[in-house]
Scaffold this motif. Sequence first.
Motif, PDB file in Angstrom:
ATOM      1  N   UNK A  73       0.893  -1.222  -0.100  1.00 32.58           N
ATOM      2  CA  UNK A  73       0.060   0.079  -0.011  1.00 32.58           C
ATOM      3  C   UNK A  73       0.931   1.252  -0.014  1.00 32.58           C
ATOM      4  N   UNK A  74       0.366   2.397  -0.732  1.00 34.29           N
ATOM      5  CA  UNK A  74       1.242   3.541  -0.648  1.00 34.29           C
ATOM      6  C   UNK A  74       0.081   4.482  -0.502  1.00 34.29           C
ATOM      7  N   UNK A  75       0.479   5.396   0.498  1.00 34.96           N
ATOM      8  CA  UNK A  75      -0.520   6.484   0.881  1.00 34.96           C
ATOM      9  C   UNK A  75      -0.288   7.525   0.119  1.00 34.96           C
ATOM     10  N   UNK A  76      -1.129   8.649  -0.034  1.00 34.88           N
ATOM     11  CA  UNK A  76      -0.849   9.772  -0.361  1.00 34.88           C
ATOM     12  C   UNK A  76       0.226  10.724   0.427  1.00 34.88           C
ATOM     13  N   UNK A  77       0.715  11.612  -0.062  1.00 33.35           N
ATOM     14  CA  UNK A  77       1.548  12.386   0.580  1.00 33.35           C
ATOM     15  C   UNK A  77       0.834  13.231   1.767  1.00 33.35           C
ATOM     16  N   UNK A  78       1.255  13.638   2.929  1.00 33.23           N
ATOM     17  CA  UNK A  78       0.546  14.282   3.728  1.00 33.23           C
ATOM     18  C   UNK A  78       0.272  15.676   3.475  1.00 33.23           C
ATOM     19  N   UNK A  79      -0.349  16.513   4.213  1.00 34.87           N
ATOM     20  CA  UNK A  79      -0.453  17.939   3.939  1.00 34.87           C
ATOM     21  C   UNK A  79       0.744  18.485   4.386  1.00 34.87           C
ATOM     22  N   UNK A  80       1.113  19.739   3.960  1.00 32.67           N
ATOM     23  CA  UNK A  80       2.373  20.145   4.085  1.00 32.67           C
ATOM     24  C   UNK A  80       2.510  20.707   5.668  1.00 32.67           C
ATOM     25  N   UNK A  81       3.446  20.286   6.246  1.00 33.60           N
ATOM     26  CA  UNK A  81       3.803  20.825   7.634  1.00 33.60           C
ATOM     27  C   UNK A  81       4.946  21.958   7.474  1.00 33.60           C
ATOM     28  N   UNK A  82       4.402  23.133   8.095  1.00 33.87           N
ATOM     29  CA  UNK A  82       5.293  24.324   8.103  1.00 33.87           C
ATOM     30  C   UNK A  82       6.024  24.384   9.270  1.00 33.87           C
ATOM     31  N   UNK A  83       7.454  24.169   9.461  1.00 39.27           N
ATOM     32  CA  UNK A  83       8.074  24.285  10.720  1.00 39.27           C
ATOM     33  C   UNK A  83       8.642  25.787  10.929  1.00 39.27           C
ATOM     34  N   UNK A  84       8.325  26.282  11.962  1.00 47.77           N
ATOM     35  CA  UNK A  84       8.580  27.545  12.290  1.00 47.77           C
ATOM     36  C   UNK A  84       9.610  27.828  13.340  1.00 47.77           C
ATOM     37  N   UNK A  85      10.711  28.334  13.301  1.00 51.48           N
ATOM     38  CA  UNK A  85      11.953  28.160  14.325  1.00 51.48           C
ATOM     39  C   UNK A  85      12.221  29.581  14.804  1.00 51.48           C
TER      40      UNK A  85
END
Length: 275
Positions: A73-85
């Motif tokens: 099984x191959x899922x879709x890519x996740x939604x984008x996660x924006x890392x703020x530093x």
Amino acid sequence: SKPTVTLQPNGPVVYRGENVTLRCEIQGGGGAQWTYEWSPTNRNSPTSNEFRIIRVSESDRGTYWCKPRGNYLITDWSDAFILTVRSDGATASLTAEKTIIPAGGSVDLTCSVDTSTDWKFDWFRQESESSTAQLITSNEPGGVLRVSEGGVYSCRGGRGDPVFYTETSNNVTIYKTAPITPTVVQQPSWSQIFRGENVTLRCEIQGGGGAQWTYEWKTTSRNLLTSSEKWITAANGGHHSCRARRDNELTEWSDVYRLTVTCESDCSQTIKLRF
């Protein structure tokens, strides 16, 4: 279902120098033998569901995605996660509901860190501004400390493993009400004081000998903070009251002293003020 990228510690932001973990999660994916693909590539553990960043820096800012694969099984890519530093250090802020502890009572102190979460708090107390801070409790959740003892308080936040600490907060001085009521004494103690004469009022503390007190006067015209027990006023009538403080003790206000002056034309004239 579409995977989700989560962040530890919880966001919305992390601070430069923290250890950070991005985790790829699949709802209802239990039992499958998943491997994971990350974009950008997870160089240390390319197929792990955890993307760990040691001592995160500004260069780690950006957008992250993950894609699980398992059992053909191959899922879709996740939604984008924006890392703020955040490039500046984490700072704790200490506030108090009030700064004077009533007799037999307590006050609540609140320690907070910007808008971030997951912090636990260390609390410090000093006898005075010039003394050394002592740790009184550590790793406490919630950010609220109830105190019934006067002193100079501060705090800091910590989260993660190993623990990442904020800078220590501002100091807040909490005064405990001392069971002492000063007395206002007039010098000279003449029964007749003429309008315009200079009169010295002294804030007298019974049993307070040798203590380094500072004094606050409340007068007809204004409040005056002074380091002296004496308040020199022109004899224009009015009401005067004082209290004293040392380190983290604060006395009650004295009884109001009414200064009555003698006038050339109307000797009954006085100035009245309600406290």
